[in-house]
Write a protein that holds these residues in place. Structure first.
Motif, mmCIF file in Angstrom:
data_model
loop_
_atom_site.group_PDB
_atom_site.id
_atom_site.type_symbol
_atom_site.label_atom_id
_atom_site.label_comp_id
_atom_site.label_asym_id
_atom_site.label_seq_id
_atom_site.Cartn_x
_atom_site.Cartn_y
_atom_site.Cartn_z
ATOM 1 N N GLU A 34 -5.901 4.025 -8.969
ATOM 2 C CA GLU A 34 -7.249 4.813 -8.689
ATOM 3 C C GLU A 34 -6.797 5.677 -7.460
ATOM 4 O O GLU A 34 -7.401 6.781 -7.557
ATOM 5 C CB GLU A 34 -8.341 3.753 -8.407
ATOM 6 C CG GLU A 34 -9.482 4.063 -7.819
ATOM 7 C CD GLU A 34 -10.642 3.179 -7.291
ATOM 8 O OE1 GLU A 34 -11.446 3.695 -6.601
ATOM 9 O OE2 GLU A 34 -10.804 1.904 -7.859
ATOM 10 N N LEU A 35 -6.320 5.133 -6.840
ATOM 11 C CA LEU A 35 -5.846 5.935 -5.505
ATOM 12 C C LEU A 35 -4.776 7.109 -5.950
ATOM 13 O O LEU A 35 -4.923 8.250 -5.139
ATOM 14 C CB LEU A 35 -5.175 5.155 -4.290
ATOM 15 C CG LEU A 35 -6.203 4.031 -3.673
ATOM 16 C CD1 LEU A 35 -5.424 3.341 -2.507
ATOM 17 C CD2 LEU A 35 -7.293 4.666 -3.114
ATOM 18 N N ASN A 39 -2.247 8.340 4.074
ATOM 19 C CA ASN A 39 -3.454 8.236 4.674
ATOM 20 C C ASN A 39 -4.490 7.817 3.714
ATOM 21 O O ASN A 39 -5.407 6.803 4.405
ATOM 22 C CB ASN A 39 -3.858 9.608 5.218
ATOM 23 C CG ASN A 39 -3.015 10.156 6.364
ATOM 24 O OD1 ASN A 39 -2.398 9.451 6.956
ATOM 25 N ND2 ASN A 39 -2.903 11.443 6.307
ATOM 26 N N ARG A 40 -4.595 8.027 2.460
ATOM 27 C CA ARG A 40 -5.671 7.305 1.841
ATOM 28 C C ARG A 40 -5.491 5.890 1.545
ATOM 29 O O ARG A 40 -6.352 5.230 1.454
ATOM 30 C CB ARG A 40 -5.514 8.003 0.295
ATOM 31 C CG ARG A 40 -6.581 7.788 -0.729
ATOM 32 C CD ARG A 40 -7.949 8.103 -0.268
ATOM 33 N NE ARG A 40 -8.155 9.578 0.169
ATOM 34 C CZ ARG A 40 -8.347 10.722 -0.506
ATOM 35 N NH1 ARG A 40 -8.864 10.435 -1.848
ATOM 36 N NH2 ARG A 40 -8.452 11.763 -0.074
ATOM 37 N N ARG A 41 -4.294 5.213 1.543
ATOM 38 C CA ARG A 41 -3.961 4.001 1.525
ATOM 39 C C ARG A 41 -4.317 3.309 2.603
ATOM 40 O O ARG A 41 -5.323 2.091 2.640
ATOM 41 C CB ARG A 41 -2.482 3.567 1.248
ATOM 42 C CG ARG A 41 -1.976 2.103 1.214
ATOM 43 C CD ARG A 41 -2.795 1.314 0.235
ATOM 44 N NE ARG A 41 -2.578 -0.138 0.143
ATOM 45 C CZ ARG A 41 -3.468 -1.195 0.419
ATOM 46 N NH1 ARG A 41 -4.609 -0.552 0.230
ATOM 47 N NH2 ARG A 41 -2.926 -2.445 0.310
ATOM 48 N N ILE A 42 -4.441 3.591 3.843
ATOM 49 C CA ILE A 42 -4.713 3.301 4.975
ATOM 50 C C ILE A 42 -6.460 3.324 5.088
ATOM 51 O O ILE A 42 -6.959 2.266 5.344
ATOM 52 C CB ILE A 42 -4.283 4.080 6.280
ATOM 53 C CG1 ILE A 42 -2.963 3.938 6.636
ATOM 54 C CG2 ILE A 42 -5.207 3.684 7.585
ATOM 55 C CD1 ILE A 42 -2.237 4.953 7.459
ATOM 56 N N HIS A 89 -2.712 -3.474 -5.086
ATOM 57 C CA HIS A 89 -2.642 -3.897 -6.046
ATOM 58 C C HIS A 89 -2.800 -2.857 -7.509
ATOM 59 O O HIS A 89 -3.146 -1.639 -7.062
ATOM 60 C CB HIS A 89 -3.649 -5.044 -6.551
ATOM 61 C CG HIS A 89 -5.199 -4.698 -6.416
ATOM 62 N ND1 HIS A 89 -5.810 -3.813 -7.414
ATOM 63 C CD2 HIS A 89 -6.027 -4.659 -5.324
ATOM 64 C CE1 HIS A 89 -6.917 -3.377 -7.004
ATOM 65 N NE2 HIS A 89 -7.111 -4.089 -5.796
ATOM 66 N N ASP A 90 -2.383 -3.108 -8.542
ATOM 67 C CA ASP A 90 -2.132 -2.220 -9.690
ATOM 68 C C ASP A 90 -3.239 -1.267 -9.872
ATOM 69 O O ASP A 90 -3.105 0.118 -9.979
ATOM 70 C CB ASP A 90 -1.642 -2.887 -11.067
ATOM 71 C CG ASP A 90 -1.112 -1.844 -12.018
ATOM 72 O OD1 ASP A 90 -0.250 -0.984 -11.577
ATOM 73 O OD2 ASP A 90 -1.696 -1.681 -13.212
ATOM 74 N N SER A 91 -4.437 -1.746 -10.096
ATOM 75 C CA SER A 91 -5.671 -1.162 -10.424
ATOM 76 C C SER A 91 -6.039 -0.111 -9.073
ATOM 77 O O SER A 91 -6.364 0.756 -9.313
ATOM 78 C CB SER A 91 -6.871 -1.803 -10.821
ATOM 79 O OG SER A 91 -7.315 -2.783 -9.736
ATOM 80 N N VAL A 136 3.601 8.431 -6.875
ATOM 81 C CA VAL A 136 2.453 8.021 -5.717
ATOM 82 C C VAL A 136 2.239 6.771 -6.211
ATOM 83 O O VAL A 136 2.018 5.938 -5.214
ATOM 84 C CB VAL A 136 1.655 8.868 -5.858
ATOM 85 C CG1 VAL A 136 0.142 8.681 -5.158
ATOM 86 C CG2 VAL A 136 1.969 10.511 -5.204
ATOM 87 N N LYS A 137 2.073 6.462 -7.159
ATOM 88 C CA LYS A 137 1.509 5.071 -7.587
ATOM 89 C C LYS A 137 2.335 4.089 -7.293
ATOM 90 O O LYS A 137 2.272 2.911 -6.654
ATOM 91 C CB LYS A 137 1.076 4.800 -9.222
ATOM 92 C CG LYS A 137 0.693 3.558 -9.656
ATOM 93 C CD LYS A 137 0.419 3.465 -11.039
ATOM 94 C CE LYS A 137 -0.014 2.056 -11.445
ATOM 95 N NZ LYS A 137 -0.217 1.700 -12.851
ATOM 96 N N ALA A 138 3.763 4.224 -7.410
ATOM 97 C CA ALA A 138 4.726 3.455 -6.990
ATOM 98 C C ALA A 138 4.904 3.280 -5.620
ATOM 99 O O ALA A 138 5.165 1.889 -5.089
ATOM 100 C CB ALA A 138 6.216 3.648 -7.809
#
Length: 193
Positions: A59-60, A92-95, A53-55, A43-45
């Motif tokens: 977190e997400l 959806n969380r990224r949006i 960005h990385d942090s 999911v992070k990738a």
């Protein structure tokens, strides 16, 4: 559910991942740990590929996996695979995060965000009385001056718009409004003395 789906290092199949989500819905912590270990880095990738960005991606990813834990009972393997369901949550969380980042920060000192000050009752009574006096004073004005005042102050028209609407010269509109104000001022000033 297989005992140790990740012990061999092989990627678990769709049925195994689906069963892990279903077990997580039953609050099986070991199943969730296995899901977390498998999906959190993926999911992070994915979030990094979506320009987080990385942090933020870290977190997400944590929030997304927490959502998987909380909402695992909503997972339906007949509708989608575990991967599709989890990555849809991630998308959806990224949006949502991108939308939040685009919102301007609220300025706590902005006067438009403050509630109006509470008016003391005696001031409110004074204003109501003043409004009543203005209405009474307007009854003594000629109808044409009252009409001009209504257009200027109640309808919010400019002097030019009033002149155009009534077909009057601009100077006539201005002088009649000035006469109306002078009459109102004399009446209201004499009442306050």
């Amino acid at each position: 559910m297989p005992d140790a789906p990740f012990s061999t290092g092989a990627k678990p199949d769709r049925a195994t991942l689906n069963s892990l989500v279903l077990a997580t819905a039953q609050r099986d912590r070991q199943a969730f740990a296995a899901l977390f270990n498998f999906y959190a880095p993926r999911v992070k990738a994915y979030l990094l590929r979506l320009n987080a960005h990385d942090s933020l991606a870290e977190e997400l990813a944590q929030e997304i996996m927490l959502t998987v834990w909380r909402k695992a009972e909503q997972f339906d393997p007949d509708q989608a695979s575990a991967s599709t369901w989890i990555f849809r949550i991630a998308r959806n969380r990224r949006i949502d995060a991108a939308r939040q980042a685009n919102k301007p920060a609220l300025d706590g000192e902005d006067p438009s965000l403050r509630p109006p000050e509470i008016q003391p009752p005696d001031d409110a009574a004074h204003e109501n009385g003043r409004d009543d006096r203005v209405r009474e004073a307007m009854l003594d004005l000629p109808d044409e001056q009252v009409a001009l005042l209504r257009l200027a102050f109640f309808d919010g028209l400019s002097h030019r718009d009033i002149a155009d609407q009534l077909g009057m010269p601009l100077g006539t509109v201005k002088s009649r409004l000035r006469l109306a104000f002078d009459k109102l001022r004399r009446v209201l000033d004499s009442e306050t003395l």
